[in-house]
Scaffold this motif. Sequence first.
Motif: not given
Length: 288
Positions: A168-170, A173, A192, A194, A198, A212-214, A217, A233, A235, A265, A269
Amino acid sequence: MSARILYGKDFAAQIKESARVEIESLKNKFGVTPGLAVVIVGENPASQVYVRNKHKTCVELGINSTVVAMPETSTKEDLLAKIDELNADKNVNGILVQLPLPAEIKAHSEEILNRIDPLKDVDGFHPVNVGKLVTGSPALVPCTPAGCIEMLDLAGIKIDGKRAVIIGRSNIVGKPMLHLLMARHATVTVCHSHTKNLADVTREAEILVAAMGRPKFVTADMIREGAVVIDVGINRIAPKKLVGDVDFDAAVEIAGAITPVPGGVGLLTVAMLMKNVVTATKLQLKIS
Ligand code: NDP
């Protein structure tokens, strides 16, 4: 082998306690009670829960908390004017705009967030704070990745020299996590959507951060034996069922340590937000 479970509540309690001590000392030594203003626009139920949580934690630790509830119909100009007012208010040391903004003004999110005084930007999203993080003089750092680093420290898990992989590259986060881990001398790879092969990359990780929000995964075969797995994540897969990005039941058998979801986690926050309010107050008072 079964992994050590890193429960967020244990670490969050320690982070909050250290914030509480600092808040007490700011009151006693400087006569200053840190103040946080949270701006919420509209009626998004999830946002309302998050804002209530932040308010409750402020009260618990002795931070002055103001919730600024603005109507769904608020315009960009309304928000900018409110932020200007909070920027000028000496009793407000931290400002946070709860995201997401309503659809009508969502496109202006960046402009709105950038209006916050960088010294009061407790989310750490302002380009000035992002720049400081990248150049290695961090001031206010996004709460979730900062909380993960704090947790590793409190858990006695060494970062220096480790091979770390982030999925993840947001801006919230993944990217700040890269800079925080690199600043602590980890060798970091960011993956990410692409990224090719992985699993080959993630299997190299001694510290693996999934953001990643999956749902579920990251499977056991993607994890190196003994790795520290941080699952950022969140979800919702059913009305009352939250899962992370990692398949916890399988991963726990191969990882060395792992954060659960829920109960990992997420709890760090809000605790780190309190710490950021303290940091912001100290920056404004020009004390270290
Ligand atoms: P974003 O949607 O902004 O970013 C997701 C990232 O994951 C993107 O960089 C995306 O790649 C990457 N990605 C998505 N699918 C894949 C895939 N199949 N393979 C590899 N990479 C993939 O999410 P956020 O960073 O905001 O949040 C991530 C998760 O963390 C969410 O579940 C969110 O709810 C949770 N979260 C939890 C917090 C907490 O307090 N615990 C706080 C913030 C977030 P690309 O860039 O190529 O699109």
